[in-house]
Motif scaffolding. Structure first.
Motif, mmCIF file in Angstrom:
data_model
loop_
_atom_site.group_PDB
_atom_site.id
_atom_site.type_symbol
_atom_site.label_atom_id
_atom_site.label_comp_id
_atom_site.label_asym_id
_atom_site.label_seq_id
_atom_site.Cartn_x
_atom_site.Cartn_y
_atom_site.Cartn_z
ATOM 1 N N LEU A 291 0.826 -1.209 0.000
ATOM 2 C CA LEU A 291 0.000 0.000 0.000
ATOM 3 C C LEU A 291 0.856 1.254 0.000
ATOM 4 N N THR A 292 1.944 1.228 0.763
ATOM 5 C CA THR A 292 2.830 2.399 0.785
ATOM 6 C C THR A 292 3.394 2.669 -0.604
ATOM 7 N N THR A 293 3.854 1.616 -1.267
ATOM 8 C CA THR A 293 4.417 1.784 -2.602
ATOM 9 C C THR A 293 3.394 2.383 -3.550
ATOM 10 N N LEU A 294 2.195 1.770 -3.545
ATOM 11 C CA LEU A 294 1.160 2.242 -4.463
ATOM 12 C C LEU A 294 0.807 3.696 -4.185
ATOM 13 N N ARG A 295 0.759 4.029 -2.894
ATOM 14 C CA ARG A 295 0.381 5.395 -2.548
ATOM 15 C C ARG A 295 1.409 6.394 -3.074
ATOM 16 N N SER A 296 2.691 6.058 -2.878
ATOM 17 C CA SER A 296 3.722 7.017 -3.307
ATOM 18 C C SER A 296 3.723 7.146 -4.824
ATOM 19 N N TRP A 297 3.487 6.036 -5.522
ATOM 20 C CA TRP A 297 3.391 6.138 -6.984
ATOM 21 C C TRP A 297 2.276 7.062 -7.385
ATOM 22 N N LYS A 298 1.167 6.871 -6.713
ATOM 23 C CA LYS A 298 -0.012 7.639 -7.104
ATOM 24 C C LYS A 298 0.214 9.128 -6.849
ATOM 25 N N GLU A 299 0.860 9.416 -5.717
ATOM 26 C CA GLU A 299 1.117 10.821 -5.401
ATOM 27 C C GLU A 299 2.000 11.462 -6.456
ATOM 28 N N GLU A 300 3.005 10.709 -6.844
ATOM 29 C CA GLU A 300 3.914 11.281 -7.837
ATOM 30 C C GLU A 300 3.200 11.481 -9.167
ATOM 31 N N TYR B 157 -6.065 2.841 -12.386
ATOM 32 C CA TYR B 157 -5.620 1.452 -12.364
ATOM 33 C C TYR B 157 -4.909 1.165 -11.040
ATOM 34 N N LEU B 158 -4.114 2.146 -10.581
ATOM 35 C CA LEU B 158 -3.440 1.995 -9.292
ATOM 36 C C LEU B 158 -4.465 1.843 -8.163
ATOM 37 N N ASP B 159 -5.524 2.604 -8.267
ATOM 38 C CA ASP B 159 -6.595 2.492 -7.272
ATOM 39 C C ASP B 159 -7.159 1.087 -7.258
ATOM 40 N N VAL B 160 -7.402 0.575 -8.460
ATOM 41 C CA VAL B 160 -7.978 -0.763 -8.568
ATOM 42 C C VAL B 160 -7.044 -1.784 -7.926
ATOM 43 N N VAL B 161 -5.766 -1.672 -8.231
ATOM 44 C CA VAL B 161 -4.811 -2.636 -7.676
ATOM 45 C C VAL B 161 -4.773 -2.510 -6.156
ATOM 46 N N LYS B 162 -4.849 -1.276 -5.688
ATOM 47 C CA LYS B 162 -4.834 -1.060 -4.240
ATOM 48 C C LYS B 162 -6.027 -1.747 -3.578
#
Lengths: 897, 630
Positions: free
Chosen positions: A629-638, A660-665
């Motif tokens: 979740l941390t990884t996905l969040r930082s990707w999304k923020e960037e 798509y990132l949301d979906v994976v999360k």
């Protein structure tokens, strides 16, 4: 040790002729120790069970209480024994009719409180008896039990109609704590029932009013709370004039309680006042004056039942807030400050009067109260009701040099929003800020940024101050001026703010440009204060531009590339100020082809994410959910930093990736819930259902809102949809999990031309209606029972002409209407289509005002037909919404205010 | 039993507060003050009205003093030492501590003026030895029947309102009190009590004061402006009360605003008084109590002792000096030095006695003040007038009366015309009987008196269990909900000959009295014309049988009273307890208008019975039946 104690316990229990309290203390010892095994507890339960039946034979009632207390404790510490405890309690209540009321009460509340965890069939058998048992215990002569049961009344699931009668009856009990419990119960009841009978509500309210005159403090406290809650209920259930009458009566009734002698009652009264909305203006004004105003003199309002206080003079409200603000207890004073917020928003007249009082409160000895007063002023300022006058200034500016830093901070916060009417006030403010800066240099950042802000808001005043100030720093005047002091810094910041001021037609030429050169010498200090507004480079560029310009009209900007009029300088900087993102982008890519590079970078980043997301999946399988979740969040923020305008072509990719990132999360979360359950109870809770619902919605959006998806992409999305539905079915059917054993996330590569469908909806047509926008102050008028047209300004991006578009208007969950939007009627191309649309809302209710939530949605034609919409003339398929819900405020025609 | 209230002082005036209340046989004297405006016998209350023989010890149960001001305590040494009262005297701890200071100060002033001294220093000391000190909310049992309790009153340090009850009659004497808190004293605080009588002060019977914050702001603004311009501030005050109040205000402001200008106290009574305040923290305001653990609010941070050499030292300062009206002493000396300078400030108290320098400064804006024949002072300094008052305003009095809701109110300690206004307001707005007797007048009214009685077991049992009902309000027939708990009203008070009074449950009454149960029933017998009955329903085959007549009646009544349910019992119809049957007995005792109808053959008589509960239904039924006749 455990075994020894257990055998000891069993020994005593077997000796049934002589049961001592020792056995219970041994059992409790075992229970308290967390390492005691379940087996031991189980055998204790066994013994208690036999004991309870044995006790009933020999019949010393005294032991029942101990057995039940112990059972209660077990049920709290070891919840999984609940079903068994329920069984024991049930048999106990069946076999021992002459159990003491205290024991029976405890047994009842224990068995009810473990209700959700115990087996459902047993409980249903039990709960039928609950109501009867509850009532018989309440009407028994044992007062402590009555009080206890009434204070936990909500857990017993008694029918509301019955409960209302019982509780109202008990408000007449001679024991104050029973009265209090009954009132508290009624307060809770009012939040969860629907009473059709207005007389009933009125009766309950008036009963509470009667208890405001109780001799016991605790009863009065609860009565105040109840008057407030039921009063609001009563007002909500009234119409027209009686609504106003009741709300006035409620306000005055609560105001009359602020003169109680007890601190708690006063606090409760002010808390209640702070929550009330509608009241007549004259009552509000009366609360600010101890003297009875002429308009209030003869007025009386709905009173209470008993003959003695049969009507309530409006003069009871006299000076309620004054009394509150000069109370002895700081708790009361601070509550009084807080409760002034609501009326200060509703009435400008009240706000003006209240401000005078609040300014005086700044002289209070308690920091909490001073702070609360400032916060209330801030609140008033936000709603545009803060009118500061010169007489207030001594107190107000005193707060800027207060010892306490949070007071100073809040005072500055208020000042930022304050409109200063003349130069004298402005000068006072600037001088005080400088004084405060000299005293508390640690505040410099915020104080300078405040000076910048007020300078921008009051450009012309700032100019005259700078004009006066300039001779002091002018080297030709031969005075020894220390450039490093706070005063200079403050004035320089003020000078900087002038060209950026909101006012038009400034006499910029009267400011000597050399002053901007001075500012450069303390650039670091200034730029630190203005971090929120512009960065150091922009500031430097701006300063050098200002200092070099010789005349006010034609000045250069940014390395001489563009020539622009000075007004545009302001706008240019203004746009930079208001869009911090673009400023930031400028900083990062500060060259000519920056625009191109942004997109290039974004594309690379998308590629990076899509390549790496596959490698994240194994982590999910291992259960390292937090890392994922941390990884996905930082990707999304960037990723979010690249998105500037969602309608832009290249941004469609970004939006897609982000979703798509949301979906994976969500998928990871759901997966984790299903595959790695911590314990079974968690799984039952609604959390998973919520995640899955969200996941389904996101997937549907992904599938339908993007045009031009390739076959592979569509397949990928469908696979994910299947996984989601399998996860859903696994809640009820464990075998479904097996199907997911081999699933892993595959890499997705997408093609160039995806387009993102999007809609922007604005309410109110500024050309047709006088009001510019719609909010609760400027509602759309309607006539109850007649349809009302909602003027919508819709802008569609990338929506093909054949799309079936609907406007959904929701009043509440069950009352919603759909209106079809025929795109062929409107001009525009597929890329952007902008039009005004006026869907009618037919079922306008008989209320003074209401809120509609409006949303534009698209029918998903490829999905199955949904029955739920049929018969309403609405869409036949599921809708995918293209925008966020927008609130529309409506109010009945012809009712002023 | 009754309450008699004899006002010896402060009736329709301010000064020499003294009220003697006889309550259920006990006699209490509240306050024993002196009037500062008289030097003759009018100075003291007329004690001879209490007892002609002068035997005060038997005439009075006790004396209660509310606070240490001379108009509330001034006559006490005279009464105890000269008049010879030896009974119990009650006052709070701070009052007991501070009263000798005040009395001694006054005695010295009197001696200084060359007046005849009313009591000696020894008298004061001996008087104080007879005093019992009480704490707030402490129940003091004066004797077997009389109980007193002190409540916080604000006003000055140690001021209290006193609650007194004898048996079931209770009253409160407020003394002077303040309903809004000061910086250093709290607001008056009392429980909601059941009272027969409330005696309250009414100094400000018509004034309604604004927020105290405005006054504080003006004061601080003036002082701050003066010292920031380098001026000196002279604050002449009395030693007790206002000096502390203003000092806390300034000290707090100084700290908040980080000011460094020194504040001075001139030596003397003020410093001694501060010592008392520091010790008696429990009697001060909530804020002082709260912060006491970290810092005693009377340990002023910025306050220093004044040295005479500082009088002409340069630089700004603030000085507290006694006496308050600049009538002499140190404050006059400072005034001489500071008045001529424009940047200085002098704050004056709200009230100054005529003739003092303070009074001269208040009236107009004099440029010169003559101190005596030879000295004249130029006044160029600024003057600020303070209006801090430790008395409650009219709204406060009304609020207190409303909160306590006693049966009677007596107003004392005020001016006659204003008291009249307040009296009429209390009567009209709160509906409470109110009096404002003049000195030496007595007001009497009945007191509450309860009788002890036994109770039967059945009554006690029924009283323990809740038994509430929701009766319909039949008179107004409003839909509103009405609750009553009737467990007490089910009791019946019985008093046998030579027996104790006893309450029994109503169900027990029959067995106790030993008689049978008798119910009262109403009867009414009247005739109806047979023809008209036949007309009512033609379809029904009319015979002369009684049953068919009742059948017709039943139909009619069912139409009208369907909701109550009309029962057809053999030979009669019933609605609740109402019963109607055909009456064949010509001598029916209930028969009415016998003469008119007896001649007409076509007449049938109906006899009705009902119990009182269904009175209204019965008459409705009868009127329906009679209307059929028409």
């Amino acid at each position: 040790m455990e075994q020894k104690l257990l055998s000891n316990f069993e020994q005593i229990c077997k000796n049934q002729t002589k049961i001592s309290l020792k056995s219970f203390s041994i059992a409790r010892t075992l229970l308290v120790n967390p390492s005691t095994s379940d087996q031991t507890i189980s055998s204790i339960l066994q013994n208690l069970e036999t004991l309870s039946t044995a006790v009933s034979a020999s019949n010393p009632q005294f032991y029942h209480l101990h057995v039940i207390t112990l059972l209660c404790e077990i049920s709290i510490v070891r919840r999984h024994f609940s079903p068994r405890i329920t069984t024991i309690l049930h048999s106990l209540s069946l076999h021992c009719p002459n159990i003491t009321p205290r024991a029976a009460g405890l047994a009842l509340s224990t068995s009810v409180s473990i209700y959700p965890a115990s087996a459902s069939n047993l409980v249903s058998a039990f709960s039928e008896g609950t109501e009867g048992l509850f009532l018989s215990l309440c009407f028994g002569s044992c007062v402590p039990v009555r009080q206890r049961l009434l204070s936990d009344v909500e857990i017993f699931n008694v029918r509301p109609s019955l409960l209302l009668t019982v509780l109202t009856g008990f408000t007449k009990d001679p024991y104050p704590y029973v009265r209090k419990a009954a009132l508290d119960g009624l307060i809770g009841l009012c939040k969860c029932i629907v009473v059709e009978d207005r007389g009933m509500i009125e009766g309950c309210y008036l009963r509470a009013v009667e208890l405001l005159f109780d001799t016991e403090e605790c009863v009065r406290c609860s009565a105040v709370h109840m008057v407030s809650e039921w009063g609001k209920f009563l007002v909500a259930n009234s119409e027209g004039k009686s609504k106003r009458d009741w709300s006035d009566a409620l306000y005055v009734q609560l105001c009359s309680m602020v003169r109680d002698m007890s601190m708690n009652v006063k606090i409760e009264a002010f808390n209640a006042l702070g929550k009330l909305g509608m009241t007549s203006e004259y009552i509000l004004m009366q609360t600010l004056s101890k003297k009875v105003l002429p308009i209030t003199k003869e007025k009386t309002l709905h009173g209470q039942l008993s003959r003695k206080h049969s009507n309530l003079p409006a003069s009871s409200a006299a000076g309620a807030f004054i009394h509150g603000l000069e109370d002895e207890f700081h708790e009361v004073r601070s509550c009084a400050c807080y409760s002034m917020r609501m009326p200060a928003i509703l009435s400008a007249g009240f706000a003006t009067g209240a401000l005078g009082l609040l300014m005086d409160v700044l002289n209070d000895d308690s920091v909490v109260v001073r702070l609360q007063a400032l916060e209330t002023m801030h609140h008033m300022a936000v709603y545009g009701h803060l009118k500061v006058q010169e007489m207030h200034m001594h107190m107000f500016l005193g707060a800027l040099i207060d010892m306490n830093s949070s007071i100073r901070l809040t005072a500055r916060k208020v000042l930022r929003l304050t409109k200063l009417h003349d130069l004298i006030l402005f000068k006072l403010v600037v001088d005080s800020l400088i004084q405060s800066l000299e005293k508390y240099p640690q505040d410099e950042m915020d104080a300078l940024s405040l000076i910048f802000d007020i300078g921008r808001n009051h450009g012309s005043f700032a100019i005259s101050i700078i004009k006066e100030f300039f001779p002091e720093v002018d080297p030709s005047s031969e005075c020894n001026w220390d450039f490093n002091n706070s005063k200079t810094a403050a004035h320089l910041v003020l000078a900087i703010s002038i060209p950026l001021s909101h006012g038009k037609q400034q006499q910029l030429d009267s400011i000597p440009s050399i002053i901007y050169s001075y500012a450069v010498t303390i650039l670091g200090r200034i730029s630190r204060s203005l971090t929120g507004v512009m960065n150091q480079d922009t500031l430097l560029a701006y300063l050098s531009h200002c200092s070099r310009s010789s005349g006010p009209h034609l000045i250069e900007f940014m390395k001489g590339e563009d020539k622009m009029v000075e007004d545009d300088v302001a706008t240019k900087i203004d746009t930079q100020i208001t869009c911090p993102v673009s400023v930031r982008l400028d900083v990062v890519h500060n060259n000519n082809d920056g625009d191109f590079e942004v997109h290039d970078n974004a594309d690379n980043y998308i590629k990076f994410i899509l390549a790496n997301i596959v490698q994240v999946w194994p982590l999910v399988k291992f259960g390292c959910i937090h890392e994922v979740l941390t990884t996905l969040r930082s990707w999304k923020e960037e990723l979010a930093t690249f998105i500037t305008d969602p309608s832009c072509q290249s941004n469609s990719h970004l939006t897609f990736t982000s979703q798509y990132l949301d979906v994976v999360k969500l998928l990871s979360k759901a997966w984790w819930h299903v595959m790695c359950p911590m314990d079974l109870i968690c799984k039952e809770s609604g959390n998973l259902g919520y995640i899955l619902q969200k996941l389904e919605n996101k997937l549907r959006e992904l599938q339908h809102r993007f045009i031009g998806l390739s076959k592979e992409e569509e397949l990928h999305i469908q696979e994910l949809t299947h996984v989601a539905s399998t996860l859903k079915s696994s809640i009820f059917d464990e075998s479904a999990i097996k199907k997911l054993q081999f699933f892993s996330l595959k890499e997705i590569i997408f093609h160039e031309n995806i387009k993102y469908m999007d809609a922007e909806v604005d309410v109110g047509d500024k050309y047709k209606y006088k009001y510019k926008y719609n909010d609760w102050l400027n509602p759309i008028p309607f006539v109850a029972g007649l349809p009302v047209g909602i003027p919508l300004k819709i802008r569609l991006h990338n929506v093909p002409i054949e799309t079936k578009l609907w406007v959904k208007m929701t009043m509440y969950e069950k009352l919603r209407e759909y209106v079809y939007v025929d795109l062929k009627q409107f001009e525009g191309c597929e890329k952007v289509r902008e039009f005004t649309f006026m869907p009618p809302f037919h079922r306008t209710p008989k209320v003074n005002c209401f809120v509609l939530r409006v949303c534009v949605g698209m029918e998903c034609l490829c999905e199955e037909e949904v029955d739920g919409f049929r018969g309403h003339g609405g869409p036949t398929h599921e809708l995918v919404y293209l925008c966020k819900e927008k609130e529309v405020f409506l109010s009945m025609v012809g009712k002023k205010g | 039993m009754a309450i008699d209230c004899l006002v010896l002082g402060a009736g329709q005036e301010v000064g020499k507060s003294c009220v003697v209340v006889s309550i259920n046989g006990k006699r209490i004297m509240f306050d024993c003050g002196m009037h500062m405006g008289y030097t003759d016998h009018n100075r003291y209350p007329d004690f001879s009205l209490i007892s002609k023989s002068g035997d005060f010890n038997n005439a009075l149960s006790c004396i209660i003093i509310t606070h240490f001001h001379l108009d509330h305590i001034g006559a006490l040494p005279y009464f105890t030492e000269v008049c010879g009262y030896n009974g119990p005297i009650y006052m709070t701890y701070p009052t007991k501590a501070l009263a000798p200071l005040m009395l001694e100060d006054y005695r010295k002033v009197m001696v200084g003026r060359g007046e005849e001294q009313q009591f000696t220093y020894e008298n004061i000391i001996d008087c104080m030895k007879k005093v019992t000190a009480v704490d707030l909310k402490q129940n003091v049992q004066v004797d077997k029947d009389l109980q007193i309790r002190a409540y916080y009153a604000g006003h000055v340090l140690g001021a209290a309102m006193f609650y007194a009850c004898v048996g079931d009659s209770a009253m409160v004497y407020t003394g002077d009190y303040n309903m809004t808190p000061d910086r250093h004293l709290g607001a008056a605080q009392i429980d909601r009590l059941q009272l027969d009588l409330l005696i309250t002060e009414s100094t400000y019977a018509t004034t309604i004061r604004d927020s105290k914050y405005a006054r504080e702001r003006e004061f601080l603004k003036a002082v701050h402006k003066c010292v920031s311009n380098g001026g000196k501030v002279l604050i002449p005050t009395f030693a007790l009360g206002r000096a502390q109040e203003l000092c806390i205000l300034l000290d707090d402001y100084w700290e908040r605003m980080n000011l460094k200008v020194p504040i001075y106290f001139s030596a003397g009574l003020t410093i001694q008084a501060n010592l008392y305040y520091k010790v008696l923290i429990n009697w001060t305001s909530q804020k002082v109590k709260d912060t006491y653990a970290t810092r005693n609010a009377f340990d002023f941070k910025n306050v220093h002792q004044f040295d005479r050499t500082l009088l002409d030292a340069p630089g700004p300062c603030v000085l507290f000096a006694t006496p308050g009206m600049i009538s002499g002493g140190f404050s006059l000396e400072v005034f001489k030095h500071w008045a001529p300078c424009e940047s200085n400030l002098i704050t004056l108290p709200g009230y100054c006695v005529a003739g003092t320098v303070g009074h001269k400064l208040m009236s107009g804006k004099p440029t010169k003040v003559d101190l005596d024949k030879d000295t004249q002072i130029d006044v160029r300094c600024q003057i600020h007038q303070l209006s801090f008052s430790p008395h409650t305003d009219a709204k406060g009095i009304m609020d207190l009366v409303k909160f306590l809701s006693p049966k009677h109110v007596i107003l004392v300690h005020g001016e006659k015309p204003k008291m009249d206004l307040l009296k009429s307001r209390i009567k009209s707005e709160l509906g409470i009987e109110c009096f404002d007797p003049a000195n030496t007048e007595t007001v009497s009214f009945p007191s509450t008196h309860f009788i002890k009685s036994d109770a039967s077991n059945a009554f006690i049992r029924s009283s323990l269990t809740p038994n509430f009902k929701f009766p319909k309000d039949e008179i107004t027939d409003t839909p509103s909900l009405h609750v009553c708990d009737e467990r007490v009203s089910e009791g019946i008070l019985t008093m046998g000959k030579g027996q104790k009074v006893k309450v029994i449950h109503q169900d027990e009454l029959v067995t106790m009295v030993g008689g049978g149960k008798t119910e009262v029933e109403f009867g009414y017998c009247f005739g109806l014309n047979l023809c008209s009955l036949k007309n009512v329903s033609k379809e029904v085959r009319v015979s002369n049988g009684d049953d068919s007549l009742l059948g017709v009646l039943n139909m009619k009544l069912s139409d009208e009273f369907g909701e109550l349910g009309v029962r057809d019992c053999k030979g009669s119809l019933e609605v609740n307890s109402f019963r109607v049957r055909v009456c064949k007995n010509d001598d029916c005792p209930h028969r009415v208008d016998r003469d008119e109808l007896s001649e007409r053959l076509e007449c049938v008589f109906f006899c009705c019975n009902w119990s009182i509960l269904d009175k209204s239904i019965a008459w409705r039924v009868i009127s329906v039946m009679k209307n059929m006749d028409l």
